[in-house]
Design an enzyme around this catalytic site. Structure first.
Site, mmCIF file in Angstrom:
data_model
loop_
_atom_site.group_PDB
_atom_site.id
_atom_site.type_symbol
_atom_site.label_atom_id
_atom_site.label_comp_id
_atom_site.label_asym_id
_atom_site.label_seq_id
_atom_site.Cartn_x
_atom_site.Cartn_y
_atom_site.Cartn_z
ATOM 1 N N THR A 116 -8.856 0.612 -9.591
ATOM 2 C CA THR A 116 -8.337 -0.684 -9.168
ATOM 3 C C THR A 116 -8.503 -1.794 -10.213
ATOM 4 O OG1 THR A 116 -8.937 0.011 -6.937
ATOM 5 C CG2 THR A 116 -8.304 -2.256 -7.190
ATOM 6 N N ARG A 134 0.835 -1.198 0.000
ATOM 7 C CA ARG A 134 0.000 0.000 0.000
ATOM 8 C C ARG A 134 0.869 1.247 0.000
ATOM 9 N NH1 ARG A 134 -4.885 1.947 -1.496
ATOM 10 N NH2 ARG A 134 -6.071 2.958 0.138
ATOM 11 N N SER A 168 -8.196 1.095 2.833
ATOM 12 C CA SER A 168 -8.584 0.600 1.523
ATOM 13 C C SER A 168 -9.831 -0.270 1.661
ATOM 14 C CB SER A 168 -7.441 -0.228 0.922
ATOM 15 O OG SER A 168 -7.853 -0.904 -0.252
ATOM 16 N N SER A 169 -10.499 -0.521 0.534
ATOM 17 C CA SER A 169 -11.587 -1.495 0.478
ATOM 18 C C SER A 169 -11.183 -2.745 -0.300
ATOM 19 C CB SER A 169 -12.819 -0.870 -0.181
ATOM 20 O OG SER A 169 -13.306 0.191 0.583
ATOM 21 N N GLY A 215 -13.609 0.477 -5.848
ATOM 22 C CA GLY A 215 -13.700 1.373 -4.699
ATOM 23 C C GLY A 215 -14.377 0.691 -3.533
ATOM 24 N N GLU A 219 -3.693 8.107 -4.223
ATOM 25 C CA GLU A 219 -4.105 7.259 -3.102
ATOM 26 C C GLU A 219 -4.358 8.024 -1.806
ATOM 27 O OE1 GLU A 219 -5.683 4.092 -3.333
ATOM 28 O OE2 GLU A 219 -3.972 4.007 -4.673
ATOM 29 N N GLU A 255 -5.998 4.093 -7.593
ATOM 30 C CA GLU A 255 -7.170 4.693 -6.956
ATOM 31 C C GLU A 255 -8.174 5.205 -7.980
ATOM 32 O OE1 GLU A 255 -9.272 7.417 -5.529
ATOM 33 O OE2 GLU A 255 -10.061 5.670 -4.504
#
Length: 601
Positions: free
Chosen positions: A415, A116, A480-481, A504, A452, A435
């Protein structure tokens, strides 16, 4: 968390390893013939393979991973080749200018590699506040240098390759280099997104690459070359990640961020040079589905994906959802959708309250597993009634003392997802991102930089001054998801599924839908992916437009829900283990809403 193989599985794995011991270690990439070119919603058949399988968001990327596996490469090797090609052919979604979460199964245990992005050392909680002290409008934060976090993808992949690579690192750059130098055909999806983007032309470098001199988007089928990216990848091939995080490329990234004329950022050379991926313990929990018990493994914080997916599935298990099969038309019934969206509201309430970078925020009751504790999920399920709660409140797992404020809802986008199983018993689920669509719209050296940092809360605190867990802090990783997921049979420890999606915050719903469809309704991965999308992010009930009958919409509204029908463009990829004609096979599915395919032998 170690997952032991059964004696039978171990014997089978040993046989496969022996058979592959003589696999060639060299790799020579050959560009494939023209890939399929879908746009909109294109029906896909699903795929069955016996030895290995790779599922990715673009046919050229899938083919690169397939050729690597064919040459004896590992799942990690294939993931590296896929990601580098995606940087070129799907630049709107992921690339070396972004970050990723990688779940890896090595035949014995699951590992979580965290690539990340991080906030620069000079960032602070006021990063997205305007001169008036109020949060900036979203795209004023996104477009430019302000939103760019320290990219993590290249170092993440290098770390994983050092441990699990079988083919040489340099060879894995070859597909993307060949395609970047020779060119690739602009796909319908890339053309559509370039035409519709309001901000990409604002960057002169991106404008020159994605648009023709007359300002029109490069047409579908046009051959698009990227020699600058090829040069960067050649350096990474020979020098490793150092070629990206130090020297000429790093200086170009920092100049692009700091010298943006209207919205400069705070990224420095020291931030890039100091970036390190992390290995984290995966977040695994038991799940009893219709006919079998499973062990579901996902990514821990800073991702909220595995926790939210696990909460939704666990809350549903404490309702009557299991007694509600798909309707004769193949769609989920309104009663089931009501239970799902209520469970989702409860999960998203906890997500907004608690989840952030674990190096900065303590989990409730001392453990993230408190949010998945069976007693807690049963307690949350009892809040579901016949009418929609509209907006749920966070719970207090394990009697947690709450010291932060809930994060207001904020847009999340972008993504790509990759699922791979190799012939050696290894598997990956990797979700990768820059993102928003085209990231920060800043192009440098042939690739786009992420935005991001806009995954942080723009507001650092609530009206009472209570801090928000996911606020900006130096060196912090934004929540994040992303929900890369590996599923195992609880009894045998055998891998049964790899999957995930872009989208997202809706990643959580796309992934939960597919898991539920495969594990409870007995669907193939392609059938589960094909189901219409739905969800709630603790607000309106969201339904994929033109996919549900009016009677379903009306039934949900009768229960008090505000229903919004909208585009919900998932990009699911999934691979499951199954039986056909007495033989074990891998069954792969790719989202008909995007360009992905599955390949394997």
């Amino acid at each position: 968390m170690k997952l032991k193989l059964s004696l039978l599985a171990s014997t089978a794995l040993a046989a496969v390893l022996a058979a592959c011991a003589s696999a060639p270690s060299d790799f020579s990439y050959q560009p494939p013939t023209l890939p399929e070119a879908p746009s909109g919603y294109t029906d896909k058949p699903g795929w069955a393979t016996q030895k290995f399988a790779v599922a990715a968001a673009n046919p050229l990327a899938t083919d690169a991973g397939y050729q690597v596996l064919k040459a004896g490469g590992s799942a990690i090797d294939a993931a590296i080749a896929v990601q580098m090609v995606l940087t070129l052919v799907e630049p709107q979604s992921s690339g070396i200018g972004g970050g990723a979460f990688l779940l890896h199964y090595n035949g014995k245990e699951v590992e979580a590699f965290d690539g990340r992005e991080t906030a620069p050392a000079a960032a602070d909680e006021k990063l997205f506040l305007g001169a008036d002290g109020k949060p900036l409008p979203f795209y004023e934060g996104v477009v430019g240098g302000r939103s760019v976090g320290v990219p993590g993808t290249v170092r993440l992949l290098e770390m994983a390759h050092r441990q699990y690579g079988k083919l040489p690192w340099a060879a894995l750059m070859q597909p993307a280099i060949r395609l970047a130098e020779g060119g690739f055909q602009v796909s319908p999806r890339l053309n559509t997104l370039v035409k519709g983007d309001a901000h990409l032309k604002k960057d002169p470098v991106a404008a020159a690459y994605f648009y023709k001199p007359d300002g029109e988007a490069r047409e579908v089928g046009a051959n698009l070359r990227n020699p600058e990216l090829a040069a960067v990848l050649r350096r990474i091939a020979t020098e490793g990640s150092k070629a990206f995080y130090e020297g000429e490329v790093a200086r170009a990234i920092v100049d692009k961020v700091q010298k943006h004329p209207a919205n400069p950022g705070r990224l420095t050379l020291a931030d890039l040079a100091g970036y390190q991926p992390k290995k984290r313990a995966p977040l695994c929990h038991d799940y009893a589905a219709a006919s079998r018990s499973y062990r579901i493994c996902g990514f821990p914080p800073p991702s909220s994906g595995a926790i939210a997916v696990g909460q939704i599935l666990g809350i549903l298990a404490n309702t009557d959802a299991a007694s509600l099969p798909l309707q004769p038309d193949g769609l989920p019934p309104a009663d089931w959708l009501h239970l799902y969206t209520e469970a989702a509201r409860l999960a998203f309430a906890d997500r907004g309250q608690y989840v952030a970078d674990p190096d900065f925020v303590q989990p409730p009751a001392g453990s993230w597993m408190s949010l998945l504790a069976p007693a807690y999920l049963a307690e949350r399920a009892r809040l579901i009634g016949p009418q929609s709660m509209k907006v749920a409140q966070p719970g207090t797992p394990g009697g947690a003392r709450v010291g932060t404020a809930p994060m207001p809802e904020q847009p999340e986008f972008g993504t790509s997802h990759i699922s791979i199983v190799d012939g050696l018993g290894n598997a990956i689920a990797m979700t990768t991102t820059i993102e928003d669509q085209f990231g920060s719209r800043q192009m440098v050296k042939g690739f786009l930089l992420n935005n991001e940092l806009t995954d942080f809360s723009f507001a650092p605190s609530d009206a009472q001054g209570q801090p928000i867990a996911n606020r900006v802090q130096p060196g912090k990783r934004p929540r994040s998801s992303m929900a890369p997921t590996l599923v195992f049979d609880k009894g045998t420890g055998q891998l049964v599924m790899s999957g995930g999606s872009p989208g997202g915050a809706l990643i959580i719903h796309f992934t939960a839908k597919t898991l539920y469809g495969v594990l409870n309704w007995g669907l193939t991965p392609q059938q589960a992916i094909n189901l219409p999308n739905f969800g709630s992010n603790n607000g309106p009930t969201l339904l994929e437009e033109k996919r549900f009958p009016p009677a379903t919409v009306d039934a949900l509204r009768t229960r008090g829900a505000e229903v919004r029908e909208q585009a919900m463009t998932s990009g699911l990829q999934a691979i499951t283990r199954g039986q056909a004609h007495g033989q074990a096979f891998w069954f792969g599915g790719a989202d008909p809403r995007r360009e992905g395919i599955v390949m394997g032998d």
